[in-house]
Design a protein around this motif. Sequence first.
Motif, short mmCIF file in Angstrom:
data_model
loop_
_atom_site.label_atom_id
_atom_site.label_comp_id
_atom_site.label_asym_id
_atom_site.label_seq_id
_atom_site.Cartn_x
_atom_site.Cartn_y
_atom_site.Cartn_z
N ASN A 1 0.86 -1.18 0.00
CA ASN A 1 0.00 0.00 0.00
C ASN A 1 0.89 1.23 0.00
O ASN A 1 1.25 1.77 1.05
N THR A 2 1.22 1.67 -1.20
CA THR A 2 2.15 2.79 -1.35
C THR A 2 1.49 4.15 -1.09
O THR A 2 2.13 5.19 -1.23
N LEU A 3 0.21 4.12 -0.72
CA LEU A 3 -0.49 5.35 -0.35
C LEU A 3 -0.38 5.63 1.15
O LEU A 3 -0.74 6.71 1.61
N LYS A 4 0.13 4.67 1.88
CA LYS A 4 0.14 4.74 3.35
C LYS A 4 1.44 5.36 3.86
O LYS A 4 2.53 4.99 3.43
N THR A 5 1.31 6.29 4.80
CA THR A 5 2.45 6.81 5.53
C THR A 5 2.58 6.06 6.85
O THR A 5 1.61 5.92 7.59
N ILE A 6 3.77 5.56 7.14
CA ILE A 6 4.00 4.82 8.39
C ILE A 6 4.22 5.83 9.51
O ILE A 6 5.13 6.66 9.45
N LYS A 7 3.38 5.75 10.53
CA LYS A 7 3.41 6.76 11.58
C LYS A 7 4.23 6.37 12.80
O LYS A 7 4.41 7.19 13.71
N GLY A 8 4.71 5.15 12.84
CA GLY A 8 5.59 4.75 13.93
C GLY A 8 7.02 4.62 13.41
O GLY A 8 7.27 3.89 12.45
N VAL A 9 7.95 5.33 14.02
CA VAL A 9 9.35 5.29 13.61
C VAL A 9 10.21 5.07 14.86
O VAL A 9 9.98 5.71 15.90
N LEU A 10 11.18 4.18 14.76
CA LEU A 10 12.04 3.86 15.90
C LEU A 10 13.50 3.93 15.48
O LEU A 10 13.92 3.22 14.56
N ASP B 1 6.23 9.35 9.30
CA ASP B 1 5.92 10.54 10.08
C ASP B 1 6.82 10.54 11.32
O ASP B 1 6.64 9.72 12.22
N MET B 2 7.79 11.44 11.36
CA MET B 2 8.76 11.47 12.44
C MET B 2 8.44 12.56 13.46
O MET B 2 9.33 13.08 14.13
N SER B 3 7.17 12.89 13.61
CA SER B 3 6.79 13.86 14.63
C SER B 3 7.02 13.27 16.01
O SER B 3 7.12 12.05 16.18
N GLN B 4 7.07 14.13 17.02
CA GLN B 4 7.49 13.72 18.37
C GLN B 4 6.70 12.55 18.93
O GLN B 4 7.26 11.61 19.50
#
Length: 400
Positions: A165-174, A267-270
């Motif tokens: 799903n290339t429309l999806k932004t991954i919102k969890g980043v570690l 999404d690399m927001s806080q």
Amino acid sequence: MKLNKLLFLIVFILFNFNFFEKILTKEINLNSNSIKINVHFPQNKLHSGSNDIYLRGSLSSVGLSWNSGLKMNFISNNTWSISLNYDSSIAGQKLEMKPLVEDKVWSIGANFFINLPSTSQVFDIYPWFYSTQGKYEILENQIYSPQLKNLRSVIVYTPPSYYENTLKTIKGVLIMHDGENLFNDSTSFGGISWHCQTTVDQLVYQGQMEEIIIIGLYNTPERIDEYTYSYDPECRCPVGAGGNGDLYIQFIQQTVIPAMQPLYRMDMSQSNLGILGSSLGGLISCYAGWTRSNVFGKIGCMSSSFWWNTEDFNNDILNRSLPQQDLLLYLDSGTSGDGNDDLPQTTRVVDHLKQLGYKEGVNLMQFIDVGGQHNEYYWGKRFHVPMKFLYPVLETKSSN
């Protein structure tokens, strides 16, 4: 005059008879609400070659069932939509749902869920249907640090849905340290890696965590200096060491994050960005979160070397001003080996955090791995614990 009013009333009722009849038969509910669900998925990725997407769910009061789905309307390229009506009296109830291809192929991962709103809302969801494993790639010697004057490799894990799903932004980043130890036995210290990809893939498939992107920074020969924020004259490594931790965190903030952001849909927001490590990597993660809460919102500190510099993280750093933004803190240790895997020092830090207002099970978790030792095998074995705490399945938020 009275006759005219009576005639008007009769005419009004006759012209609106069907409307009043539906109210009386409860076909129209003047106290009804509605939600609109939009499903976004690349049409050309559907294996069946069909456009048909269906929606199943948990509440019959909105017209959904787990036994059979409602066909969604194909709105435009890559988007399907459906409106669900319900009585306002059930606002606040939890609705779980899943899209299916042809009402046969279920979306993978956790159920999407919302709490029914009291006003009309729109919800956008981004499912995937076929991929069960993520992938990782190594960016070899591609990240230069002007802060530390050295070069290192980065390993990046992308979750199962990423290339489907290339429309999806991954919102969890570690962001993780000691990147060479995270995925691949052939590069790991001692020949045993954490196998992070296996843990995350399984938890995502089982619906126990959100998808995440992991950015693993390889260490360098200056690991001890980079993973410590103060000089420890008593460190036997070999004699005296440490103190470049602030430069290392600046490297992450000023170089790594800007370099990685445009390369991946994330999404690399806080509130979405975490930092996690073990041993000295756990120490620098806790320090980074406590001193830069505007950057990192999720903190993982495994078998942390809180003994460093006579426990100055507990005795000094925690006594400075509180973080300006909310943190989610995970700390753990084993119970075996040299120093019981720093269990006493970790417990003192946890107790201090509680005194500062952090609450176990809310924004703080301590996990004790009985029998666990200070090595990659045990960190990988219990990696599922911080993942479920730091990246739980979250309610789908309204797009209004």
